[in-house]
Design a protein around this motif. Structure first.
Motif: not given
Length: 255
Positions: A56-65
């Motif tokens: 589960t990815v907790p942060t937005s560091s890989m947004t928008p992917t």
């Protein structure tokens, strides 16, 4: 023999069969379908369990992917299998104790720089990165140029303004690079919400070959096919019995 008649009257059965509903061949085929379905269904789940890890990815560091809270499946891989453009799961002691998910943009021997006309360059070739939202290119005041040592990789988040990626560790001894051996898995798909397989990072084809997709589609097809066979085979008997019962209750036509 007196008046005894030699003719015998057949027992009244209404023309029905006393065998199993659907006949022996149908029953055998339905049993075979259930058995094959179980093999495919359980085999698919078993294959998936040994091949993929959920995160589960907790942060937005890989947004928008990948958005915060998204559930992903990552294929277990050896660090030597990592290629440019891969989104990987890794753990580096100097970056913290938790597993992190970032995109590999350069491997050992590459020179990675930012930015030329707002684009990342690898070995002096501008990289097209359609997975980055418009306006998310690296800011001009965050220029860098790093030659990646052999056996190491350089990683960035797709959200280029807020990700704590290799650029946040440029002053470290390793200049923001991470050992290949620190990689434990490669993200194949976002499964919740069901965004599907990650798009291929074709922009990196200009500097080398890409990784091959994992077997997730094959595993999914096995599980779905297995479920269909199990349900279809299990339903055959009741359906055949119901159809046979309906045909027996219909009135015979006049002759």
């Amino acid at each position: 023999m007196g008046g005894e008649s030699a003719a015998r009257t057949a027992p009244h059965s209404g023309g029905t069969s006393r065998g199993p509903a659907g006949g022996r061949i149908g029953q055998r085929l339905s049993g075979l379908a259930v058995a094959l379905g179980l093999v495919l269904f359980l085999g698919g789940f078993g294959w998936g369990a040994v091949t993929y890890l959920p995160y589960t990815v907790p942060t937005s560091s890989m947004t928008p992917t990948i958005d915060p809270g998204d559930r992903v499946l990552a294929q277990r891989v050896d660090g030597a299998e990592v290629r440019r453009g891969d989104v990987v799961v890794f753990k580096d002691a100097t970056w913290g104790d938790a597993p992190l998910i970032k995109r590999v943009v350069a491997v050992g021997g590459d020179r990675v720089s930012c930015c030329r006309d707002g684009k990342l360059t690898v070995n002096d070739k501008a990289i097209e990165e359609p997975y980055i939202s418009s306006g998310q290119e690296r800011a001009v005041d965050m220029k860098f140029s790093v030659t990646v040592p052999d056996g190491r990789i350089f990683l960035l988040g797709d959200e280029r303004h807020g990700s704590l990626d290799s650029t946040a560790h440029l002053t470290d001894a390793a200049r923001g690079t991470v050992a290949r051996d620190d990689v434990s898995a490669r993200v194949d798909a976002v499964v919740w919400p069901t965004n599907g397989m990650l798009p291929r990072p074709t922009g990196f084809e200009a500097v080398g070959s890409l990784s091959s997709p994992g077997p997730l589609r094959t595993i999914t097809a096995m599980i779905v096919a297995g479920a269909v066979l199990v349900l279809g085979g299990a339903a055959y008997g009741p359906v055949a019995k119901r159809l046979g019962s309906r045909s027996r209750t219909e009135p015979a036509g006049a002759r």
